[in-house]
Design an enzyme around this catalytic site. Structure first.
Site, PDB file in Angstrom:
ATOM      1  N   LEU A 163     -30.155 -31.073  16.025  1.00 31.23           N
ATOM      2  CA  LEU A 163     -31.427 -31.708  15.709  1.00 31.23           C
ATOM      3  C   LEU A 163     -32.575 -30.728  15.901  1.00 31.23           C
ATOM      4  O   LEU A 163     -32.709 -30.118  16.961  1.00 31.23           O
ATOM      5  CB  LEU A 163     -31.653 -32.930  16.607  1.00 31.23           C
ATOM      6  CG  LEU A 163     -30.550 -33.992  16.612  1.00 31.23           C
ATOM      7  CD1 LEU A 163     -30.924 -35.115  17.573  1.00 31.23           C
ATOM      8  CD2 LEU A 163     -30.299 -34.532  15.216  1.00 31.23           C
ATOM      9  N   CYS A 273     -33.611 -25.386  23.234  1.00 29.09           N
ATOM     10  CA  CYS A 273     -32.234 -24.991  22.899  1.00 29.09           C
ATOM     11  C   CYS A 273     -31.986 -23.495  22.942  1.00 29.09           C
ATOM     12  O   CYS A 273     -31.148 -23.018  23.706  1.00 29.09           O
ATOM     13  CB  CYS A 273     -31.873 -25.537  21.512  1.00 29.09           C
ATOM     14  SG  CYS A 273     -31.798 -27.335  21.419  1.00 29.09           S
TER      15      CYS A 273
END
Length: 459
Positions: A163, A273
Site C-alpha cells: 500500500l 516502509c
C-alpha cells in the site's frame, strides 16, 4: 472499484491493529463483502473510530469506513480474545519498527498478538501476517502457537501489503498482485475466497511459500528504494553536465525493463516502509553471511542526501542562512499523508536551525504531527503566511497545493524571491517568469536565473 456480487462468500474476519495497514485493510475487506472486526488495544482510538473519526490522513478512507460501518460489515473493538472465536481469518497488522540497538525488526507486538489469537481459537483459522516481518517469522509464530497446546487447527499465512500512503485504497482494491504464502491447501482456498472479487476483476494471485512471500515484500521495497537512490545520484550529475533529470527519467522510464515509477528525484526516500525494511533486510543478510552491497550503499546514499539538500539551500541563500527566515512548504515524507516517519524535514530542518535559520512551515495535513517533532519551527496557517517576508522558500513535500500557488504574488510578498524546489514541482520557465530565483533538483544550473534582474546570485 471491485466489489462482492450476490454469489460471493461472506467470511468473518478479524483485523488486529487499527493503524495505517490495519484500518485500510479492514475497511477494504469489508468493501469486498466480508464481516470485519478491527481490534486495537488503544481505547481512545477505537472510541474515535466508532464515532467516525479517522486517526490518519488517507484520501477516501473516512468515506469508506463510514459506508462499511453503516452497512454493518465493519466494527471496532478493544477485545481481541472475544473477537477471534468464530472468525475464519485473523489478519495481523501491527507495527514492526526497527530495534534501536541493531536495526532488526521489533517483533514483540506481532508475537504478543499472535499468542493472544492462538489462545482464543475455536476452529480452523487462517492467521494471516500482513505486517512486514523477517523471513522465517511464519515458522516462528506457528511453533509458538503449537506450544500453547490448543486443540483448534490453524494455518499461519504470509500476505504482505503493498500500500502506498495517499493511494492505499486504490492499491488494495486494484492491486498489481496479491501475494499469499502458505503450503496449507485449506488456508490457500480460504485466501482465494477472501480475495475472489479482486482476482475475478483481473488481479493476479501469487501463491508461494511463507518464506517466499516474506522475502517478496522486502525485496520489492528495497528495489524501489534503489530506484529512488539511483535517480537522485543521476540528478546530481545532471546538474553538473547540463542535462535535465526530468527528461532523463522519462527517457529511461519508458523502457519497460525499467519502468517510469519511482524515478522522481528529490530529497531522499522516507516513510514507514523503505528505511526500516532496508535495515531489516540488511541485518537478515548479515546474519546469514550474505552481503547486500547495493542495499547498504543505497542506505548510506539516502542518509547523506539530506545533508546535500541542506548545503543546496545554504548555497541558494548566498552562502549563509544565519538570521534569515526560511519558509518551508511541506513537512510530511510525501504528499497525501500526515505521516512524519523518516520524513526528510526531520533531518533538514534541525540542520538549518543549527546554521542559524529561522523557520516558518506549512503543511496541508501534517502540522499537528510535525509540531512536537520539530521544536523551534513556527507553524503557519497557510503557504502564503509562511512565505510572507521570507528570505528564502523551500518546497520539501510535493503537495499539489504548492504547485497551484500564485507564485508571482508569493514572490512579491517575500523579502527575497528565492525558491529551492526539492521536488521539481514547478516548471523552471514559469518560476523565472514569476520573478523567482529558482533552484531545483537535477536541472541545468542556468534554470536558477529569474526572468528579471535580482541582486541574489543564482546557483
Amino acid at each position: 472499484m471491485p466489489h462482492a456480487d450476490k454469489g460471493q462468500t461472506t467470511l468473518r474476519i478479524v483485523v488486529v491493529g487499527a493503524g495505517y495497514v490495519g484500518l485500510v485493510s479492514g475497511a477494504c475487506l469489508a468493501a469486498l463483502g466480508h464481516e470485519v472486526t478491527v481490534v486495537d488495544r488503544d481505547v481512545a482510538r477505537v472510541a474515535a473510530l466508532r464515532d467516525g473519526i479517522i486517526p490518519i490522513h488517507e484520501p477516501g478512507l473516512d468515506v469508506l469506513v463510514a459506508a462499511q460501518a453503516a452497512a454493518g460489515r465493519l466494527a471496532f473493538s478493544t477485545e481481541l480474545s472475544a473477537s477471534v472465536p468464530g472468525a475464519e481469518a485473523v489478519f495481523l497488522c501491527v507495527g514492526t519498527p526497527p530495534r534501536p540497538e541493531d536495526g532488526h525488526a521489533d517483533m514483540r507486538h506481532v508475537m504478543e498478538a499472535a499468542a493472544e489469537v492462538g489462545r482464543s481459537l475455536d476452529g480452523f483459522t487462517a492467521i494471516v501476517v500482513k505486517s512486514t516481518v523477517p523471513v522465517g517469522t511464519g515458522e516462528e509464530i506457528e511453533a509458538r502457537l503449537q506450544a500453547l497446546g490448543r486443540p483448534a487447527a490453524f494455518a499461519v499465512v504470509s500476505n504482505p501489503e503493498f500500500l502506498r500512503e495517499g493511494a492505499a485504497i486504490d492499491d488494495f482494491m486494484r492491486p498489481d498482485r496479491i501475494v499469499v504464502g502458505t503450503q496449507d491447501a485449506r488456508a490457500l482456498a480460504l485466501m482465494e475466497a477472501i480475495y475472489r472479487p479482486l482476482t475475478e476483476a483481473g488481479a493476479p494471485l501469487v501463491a508461494t511459500s511463507r518464506r517466499g512471500a516474506e522475502m517478496i515484500k522486502y525485496a520489492a521495497n528495497c528495489f524501489l528504494a534503489l530506484k529512488i537512490t539511483y535517480i537522485n545520484e543521476i540528478a546530481n550529475l545532471c546538474e553538473e553536465v547540463g542535462a535535465d533529470v526530468e527528461d532523463v527519467a522519462r527517457g529511461i522510464g519508458l523502457d519497460p525493463r525499467i519502468g517510469e515509477r519511482f524515478l522522481k528525484a528529490g530529497p531522499g526516500f522516507g516513510g514507514s516502509c523503505f528505511p526500516k525494511d532496508m535495515l531489516a533486510l540488511m541485518k537478515t543478510a548479515q546474519d546469514h553471511g550474505v552481503p547486500l552491497r547495493s542495499v547498504e550503499t543505497a542506505v548510506a546514499v539516502n542518509d547523506a542526501r539530506k545533508g546535500e539538500m541542506v548545503r543546496k539551500i545554504i548555497r541558494a541563500a548566498g552562502g549563509s542562512v544565519a538570521g534569515k527566515t526560511i519558509a518551508i512548504l511541506g513537512l510530511t515524507f510525501k504528499a497525501g499523508t500526515d505521516d512524519m516517519r523518516s520524513a526528510a524535514s526531520l533531518v533538514i530542518l534541525p540542520q538549518l536551525m543549527r546554521h542559524g535559520a529561522r523557520l516558518r512551515a506549512h503543511d496541508p495535513a501534517g502540522m499537528a504531527q510535525a509540531a512536537p517533532l520539530l521544536p523551534g519551527v513556527a507553524m503557519a496557517p497557510s503557504a502564503m503566511d509562511a512565505l510572507a517576508g521570507a528570505d528564502l522558500a523551500v518546497i520539501l513535500t510535493e503537495w499539489p497545493d504548492f504547485a497551484a500557488l500564485d507564485w508571482r504574488a508569493a514572490a512579491a510578498t517575500m523579502a527575497a524571491p528565492v525558491l529551492v524546489d526539492l521536488r521539481n514541482l514547478l516548471d523552471p520557465a514559469h518560476a523565472r517568469a514569476c520573478g523567482l530565483a529558482y533552484h531545483s533538483i537535477g536541472r541545468p544550473l542556468r534554470d536558477a536565473a529569474p526572468a528579471a534582474a535580482t541582486p541574489l546570485a543564482a546557483e
